[in-house]
Design a protein around this motif. Structure first.
Motif, PDB file in Angstrom:
ATOM      1  N   SER A 183       0.840  -1.201   0.000  1.00  0.00           N
ATOM      2  CA  SER A 183       0.000   0.000   0.000  1.00  0.00           C
ATOM      3  C   SER A 183       0.875   1.251   0.000  1.00  0.00           C
ATOM      4  CB  SER A 183      -0.911  -0.013   1.233  1.00  0.00           C
ATOM      5  OG  SER A 183      -1.705   1.150   1.278  1.00  0.00           O
ATOM      6  N   ARG A 223      -6.353 -10.127  -1.489  1.00  0.00           N
ATOM      7  CA  ARG A 223      -7.378  -9.196  -1.972  1.00  0.00           C
ATOM      8  C   ARG A 223      -7.143  -7.804  -1.409  1.00  0.00           C
ATOM      9  NH1 ARG A 223     -12.318 -12.995  -0.257  1.00  0.00           N
ATOM     10  NH2 ARG A 223     -10.779 -13.350   1.383  1.00  0.00           N
ATOM     11  N   THR A 224      -6.540  -7.752  -0.216  1.00  0.00           N
ATOM     12  CA  THR A 224      -6.237  -6.458   0.401  1.00  0.00           C
ATOM     13  C   THR A 224      -5.249  -5.675  -0.453  1.00  0.00           C
ATOM     14  OG1 THR A 224      -6.594  -7.380   2.610  1.00  0.00           O
ATOM     15  CG2 THR A 224      -5.364  -5.314   2.472  1.00  0.00           C
ATOM     16  N   PHE A 227      -7.105  -4.424  -3.516  1.00  0.00           N
ATOM     17  CA  PHE A 227      -8.029  -3.349  -3.161  1.00  0.00           C
ATOM     18  C   PHE A 227      -7.272  -2.047  -2.879  1.00  0.00           C
ATOM     19  CE2 PHE A 227     -10.298  -0.972   0.187  1.00  0.00           C
ATOM     20  CZ  PHE A 227     -11.477  -0.688  -0.489  1.00  0.00           C
ATOM     21  N   GLN A 228      -6.171  -2.139  -2.136  1.00  0.00           N
ATOM     22  CA  GLN A 228      -5.406  -0.932  -1.792  1.00  0.00           C
ATOM     23  C   GLN A 228      -4.801  -0.277  -3.028  1.00  0.00           C
ATOM     24  OE1 GLN A 228      -3.924  -2.030   2.759  1.00  0.00           O
ATOM     25  NE2 GLN A 228      -2.689  -2.650   1.022  1.00  0.00           N
ATOM     26  N   LEU A 230      -5.987  -0.472  -6.094  1.00  0.00           N
ATOM     27  CA  LEU A 230      -7.082   0.129  -6.857  1.00  0.00           C
ATOM     28  C   LEU A 230      -7.538   1.445  -6.232  1.00  0.00           C
ATOM     29  CD1 LEU A 230      -9.257  -3.008  -7.730  1.00  0.00           C
ATOM     30  CD2 LEU A 230      -7.830  -1.641  -9.277  1.00  0.00           C
ATOM     31  N   VAL A 231      -7.651   1.476  -4.915  1.00  0.00           N
ATOM     32  CA  VAL A 231      -8.061   2.707  -4.230  1.00  0.00           C
ATOM     33  C   VAL A 231      -7.052   3.816  -4.445  1.00  0.00           C
ATOM     34  CG1 VAL A 231      -8.422   3.768  -1.966  1.00  0.00           C
ATOM     35  CG2 VAL A 231      -9.497   1.580  -2.488  1.00  0.00           C
TER      36      VAL A 231
END
Length: 236
Positions: A183, A223-224, A227-228, A230-231
């Motif tokens: 991230s 998946r985290t 997701f991070q 993409l965000v």
């Protein structure tokens, strides 16, 4: 505050950063017999930085810190009175928000933009190395040296993934540390893509680090991480 003192705090922040990234590696591969003491290896450094920053008027507890300290004391009290009642466990949790949370604001008062960008370039390099390590862990059996667990545990450090593959932790003690690292890496990588790159070597590094970040999505089986990324991309 003198430049010497500020320089000392900056060095402390850099040491803290590298310990944060490689603490798990020390506990798994370098000093496995000291795995438990190494859990708090950053605490003395954090206390020193808080003391120095407070001494030289670089840090005064703001409302965020005071609120966090209040919640920490309340949680500590509840844990001892009606919770698990284990003071050792309670103190271990207490130190996280009591000592390490204030460092957020100390780093903000000591680091300037150039320092942050310097750290960002270091993250680009670390991201490439981390993904190479993750690839080695991903394709190696849990008995392999790169997959040793905390304290040199031969059962491996992988966490339930998919099929015969495991979610791997990289240099960290557990898989969540790796997710947080990617991230951080994504934030710097996307930032460098939207600013003017001063030289060709940094552009090459950015391309390689971006490729490493993309490769980390399937290799981490997280998946985290997806997701991070993409965000962060959406915010960019």
């Amino acid at each position: 505050m003198t430049k010497k003192n500020i320089g000392g705090l900056k060095k402390g922040i850099w040491i803290y950063f590298f310990l944060l990234i490689f603490e798990g590696a020390l506990r798994k591969w370098v000093l496995p017999s000291l795995a438990e003491p190494l859990l708090i290896i950053r605490d003395p450094l954090a206390l020193w930085m808080i003391f120095m920053a407070f001494k030289h008027n670089l840090f005064k507890p703001n409302s965020y810190v005071l609120l966090m300290w209040a919640v920490t004391v309340l949680a500590f009290s509840i844990a001892l009175i009606i919770g698990h009642e284990n003071i050792t466990v309670a103190l271990f949790g207490f130190r996280i928000t009591a000592i390490h949370f204030p460092l957020i604001f100390i780093i903000g008062s000591v680091f300037n933009k150039a320092d942050v960008l310097h750290l960002g370039k270091m993250v680009l390099w670390l991201n490439i190395g981390m993904t190479l390590l993750v690839a080695a862990q991903f394709f190696s059996p849990q008995s392999a040296f790169v997959n040793r667990g905390i304290g040199g545990d031969l059962e491996g450090s992988g966490f339930g993934g998919t099929a015969e593959f495991f979610r791997v932790p990289g240099t960290f003690s557990f898989t969540n540390g790796l997710s947080y690292f990617y991230s951080l890496a994504a934030a710097f990588i996307f930032y460098f893509w939207i600013v003017k790159i001063p030289n060709k070597s940094l552009k090459i590094l950015l391309i390689l680090s971006t490729m490493a970040l993309m490769a980390a999505i399937p290799l981490s089986i997280s998946r985290t991480v997806l997701f991070q990324i993409l965000v962060t991309f959406l915010f960019m």
